[in-house]
Design a protein around this motif. Structure first.
Motif, PDB file in Angstrom:
ATOM      1  N   TRP B 102      24.428   1.343  -4.521  1.00  0.00           N
ATOM      2  CA  TRP B 102      22.572   0.278  -5.040  1.00  0.00           C
ATOM      3  C   TRP B 102      22.456   0.335  -5.792  1.00  0.00           C
ATOM      4  CZ3 TRP B 102      25.036   0.183  -0.301  1.00  0.00           C
ATOM      5  CH2 TRP B 102      23.900   1.229   1.400  1.00  0.00           C
ATOM      6  N   ALA B 104      18.485   0.124  -7.631  1.00  0.00           N
ATOM      7  CA  ALA B 104      17.497  -0.788  -7.404  1.00  0.00           C
ATOM      8  C   ALA B 104      17.325  -0.009  -8.967  1.00  0.00           C
ATOM      9  CB  ALA B 104      16.562  -0.284  -5.909  1.00  0.00           C
ATOM     10  N   VAL B 167      17.218  -1.250   1.237  1.00  0.00           N
ATOM     11  CA  VAL B 167      16.847  -1.294   0.009  1.00  0.00           C
ATOM     12  C   VAL B 167      17.793  -1.866  -1.641  1.00  0.00           C
ATOM     13  CG1 VAL B 167      16.212  -0.083  -2.363  1.00  0.00           C
ATOM     14  CG2 VAL B 167      14.977   0.649  -0.552  1.00  0.00           C
ATOM     15  N   ALA B 168      18.811  -1.485  -0.743  1.00  0.00           N
ATOM     16  CA  ALA B 168      20.296  -1.586  -1.160  1.00  0.00           C
ATOM     17  C   ALA B 168      20.435  -3.193  -1.196  1.00  0.00           C
ATOM     18  CB  ALA B 168      21.425  -1.314  -1.242  1.00  0.00           C
ATOM     19  N   ALA B 169      20.367  -3.847   0.517  1.00  0.00           N
ATOM     20  CA  ALA B 169      20.453  -5.164   0.778  1.00  0.00           C
ATOM     21  C   ALA B 169      19.156  -6.666   0.494  1.00  0.00           C
ATOM     22  CB  ALA B 169      20.450  -5.144   2.095  1.00  0.00           C
ATOM     23  N   CYS B 170      17.821  -5.998   0.272  1.00  0.00           N
ATOM     24  CA  CYS B 170      16.789  -6.254  -0.024  1.00  0.00           C
ATOM     25  C   CYS B 170      17.035  -7.137  -0.905  1.00  0.00           C
ATOM     26  CB  CYS B 170      15.539  -6.008   0.318  1.00  0.00           C
ATOM     27  SG  CYS B 170      14.249  -7.059  -0.023  1.00  0.00           S
ATOM     28  N   ASN B 172      14.635  -8.007  -3.449  1.00  0.00           N
ATOM     29  CA  ASN B 172      13.366  -7.778  -3.931  1.00  0.00           C
ATOM     30  C   ASN B 172      13.537  -5.911  -4.015  1.00  0.00           C
ATOM     31  OD1 ASN B 172      13.079 -10.158  -3.388  1.00  0.00           O
ATOM     32  ND2 ASN B 172      11.032  -9.582  -2.044  1.00  0.00           N
ATOM     33  N   ALA B 173      14.906  -5.959  -3.651  1.00  0.00           N
ATOM     34  CA  ALA B 173      14.806  -4.568  -3.489  1.00  0.00           C
ATOM     35  C   ALA B 173      13.551  -3.327  -3.185  1.00  0.00           C
ATOM     36  CB  ALA B 173      15.161  -3.489  -4.712  1.00  0.00           C
ATOM     37  N   PHE B 212       9.686  -0.394  -6.339  1.00  0.00           N
ATOM     38  CA  PHE B 212      10.064  -0.867  -5.665  1.00  0.00           C
ATOM     39  C   PHE B 212       9.486  -2.179  -5.683  1.00  0.00           C
ATOM     40  CE2 PHE B 212      11.354   3.357  -3.350  1.00  0.00           C
ATOM     41  CZ  PHE B 212      12.220   3.668  -3.609  1.00  0.00           C
TER      42      PHE B 212
END
Ligand code: HEM
Ligand code: FES
Lengths: 224, 249
Positions: B102, B104, B167-170, B172-173, B212
């Motif tokens: 991941w 971020a 978070v990983a997919a976004c 923008n984390a 984040f």
């Protein structure tokens, strides 16, 4: 209250409110422009009213300018913050698998809209301000005649093919911006009621309004 | 099947990592992704090399420990599952698979594919609870009437296992899907309303402090979430937050 200024959610809500304001403004702008298709006189009247009414000039216009500036400055601020949230990039990131191109590229579409707005302000706003407030001519008529000048000036701008192309590109990108943005703004302010209707209305708005602007630009290009 | 793996290797949190290529052979399509990783590691150990470190625990999709960004997607190409439930039949013989941790700022790499997800715990600690003593003398669950709809929505939000795929997919984390699920599971129930104002303010504050990103409503989190947590929760959190800010001012 400080939470309303500094927090991520507050920034998002402010972004959404400025965007909703721009959406309403754009509808108004479109209505006035659309008049130019069928009546030169009515368009002149409407333009003269908007250009000389003190409420429009000294209240609505500053709010609009602030709104636009706030929206794009906040867009860049959010983008910078979001970039900083992932300092090490993925070597492979398949964003398209789970989110639309429009939603992932709001800054790209926004930047093109901003470039368009630059030209648009140069074309119309700077000219209007110069005539009215620098040269002090509030009459709105073509010198030596009794004829209002707005339609003629506007029509003449669309003689230039490159300008027309740039207008079309600008509005195509605005369409993409709104295809994601319209429903996104409602999500940001926490509205989930009437979700399906909002998504549908957003799609209609995002296609019809920009296409309408493109149609008007092409109309004036063709009727030169 | 035979596969080429490109895996992020990083000795510890301070080391500079890099992508390293490995080959694995005779992988059964019935294996889970993590079993395939086990095969790789057995081979590495046999050769006297350091095995690839990755998180896992239950291996049945309930604990939220496993992670992995596989071919650019959180928990790989399948939907509604965690990496431990991803099967090798989703891949083809000869494929190259890119495996990364991941990414971020708030999830620093500890080693190889393992990241530090304690940021989620700190968000939870900031308000993801009710201050009622729930041990010993608990009252009957049916003493407080709760509508079916609210109960279902709260339960759906509570299925979040905190894996961090959102978070990983976004792009923008952003951790808004996680935080909003944890806010929602309480906000929807009468027991949670008592501390609702403080909860949402404190959890969002912690979420921001952790670094984040902001939500752009792309919806990638919802699609990649192994538990199908809905974006509706983010809208609810935004509403809760607005109401709480106004109530506090
Ligand atoms: C002037 C140039 C513009 C720039 C640079 C720009 C940039 C952006 C960016 C970066 C976002 C995404 C923010 C986020 O991450 O949440 C956004 C959202 C949005 N923009 Fe723009 N934009 C511009 C003009 C416009 C205009 C003219 C309109 C409407 C007529 C508009 C409507 C929207 C809407 C509806 C959203 C969604 C708001 C939300 O998600 O809450 N934008 N804009
Ligand atoms: S190892 Fe427990 S969810 Fe995957």
């Amino acid at each position: 209250m400080s939470g309303l200024i500094k927090s991520s959610i507050a920034r998002k809500v402010a972004m959404a409110l400025s965007a909703l304001f721009l959406i309403i403004f754009l509808l108004l702008h479109f209505s006035v422009n659309f008049i130019s298709i069928f009546s030169e006189d009515a368009f002149n009247e409407a333009s003269h009213f908007m250009g000389t009414n003190p409420l429009v000039q000294f209240l609505m216009q500053p709010i609009l300018i602030l709104g636009v500036v706030f929206h794009f400055v906040m867009g860049f601020v959010l983008e910078a913050k979001n970039k900083a949230s992932r300092p090490v990039k993925y070597s492979k990131y398949n964003g398209g698998a789970s989110a639309s191109w429009m939603s992932r590229n709001m800054l790209v579409s926004g930047a093109v809209i901003l470039a368009f707005l630059g030209l648009h302000f140069y074309d119309f706003w700077v000219h209007e301000m110069t005539v009215k407030y620098v040269e002090g001519d509030m009459s709105g008529v073509i010198p030596g005649t009794e004829h209002l000048r707005y339609y003629e000036e506007m029509h003449a701008k669309f003689a230039d093919l490159w300008r027309v192309i740039f207008y079309c590109v600008g509005f195509a990108l605005l369409s993409l911006h709104l295809l994601h943005g319209f429903q996104s703004a409602f999500q940001s302010i926490g509205v989930r009621k009437f979700r399906n209707a909002i998504v549908k209305l957003g799609n209609i708005y995002a296609i019809v309004i920009p296409l309408g602007f493109i149609f008007i630009a092409l109309f004036h290009f063709i009727t030169q | 099947m035979n596969l080429t793996l490109k895996i992020w290797r990083q000795k510890d949190s301070k080391a500079k990592g890099q992508m390293v290529e490995y080959k694995v052979t005779d992988i059964s399509e019935h294996m889970s992704f993590l079993e395939m990783m086990d095969v790789l590691n057995e081979g590495l150990v046999a050769k006297g090399e350091e095995p690839v470190a990755f998180d896992h625990d239950c291996r049945e999709g309930i604990c939220g420990m496993c992670s992995l960004q596989i071919n650019g997607e959180a928990h790989g190409p399948d939907r509604g599952i965690t990496t431990c439930q991803l099967h090798m039949r989703m891949f083809n013989d000869g494929d190259t698979i890119v495996i990364e941790p991941w990414r971020a700022a708030a999830f620093p790499v500890i080693k190889d594919l393992i990241v530090d997800r304690t940021a989620f715990e700190r968000i939870q600690q900031a308000g993801g609870y009710i201050s009622i003593n729930t041990s010993g003398n608990t009252q009957d669950a049916n003493a407080i009437p709760i509508s079916k709809e609210a109960a279902d929505k709260a339960m759906d939000a509570a299925t979040c296992i905190g894996c961090g795929a959102c978070v990983a997919a976004c792009k923008n984390a952003s951790a808004m899907l996680f935080t909003s699920a944890k806010v929602s599971q309480f906000a929807l129930l009468p027991q949670g309303r008592v501390e609702a104002t403080e909860r949402v303010m404190n959890m969002v504050k912690q979420m921001d402090l952790e670094g984040f990103g902001n939500c752009t409503n792309t919806g990638a989190c919802e699609i990649e979430c192994p538990k199908g947590i809905s974006l509706e929760n983010i809208a609810r959190m935004n509403r809760e937050y607005l109401a709480a800010s106004l109530a506090k001012s």
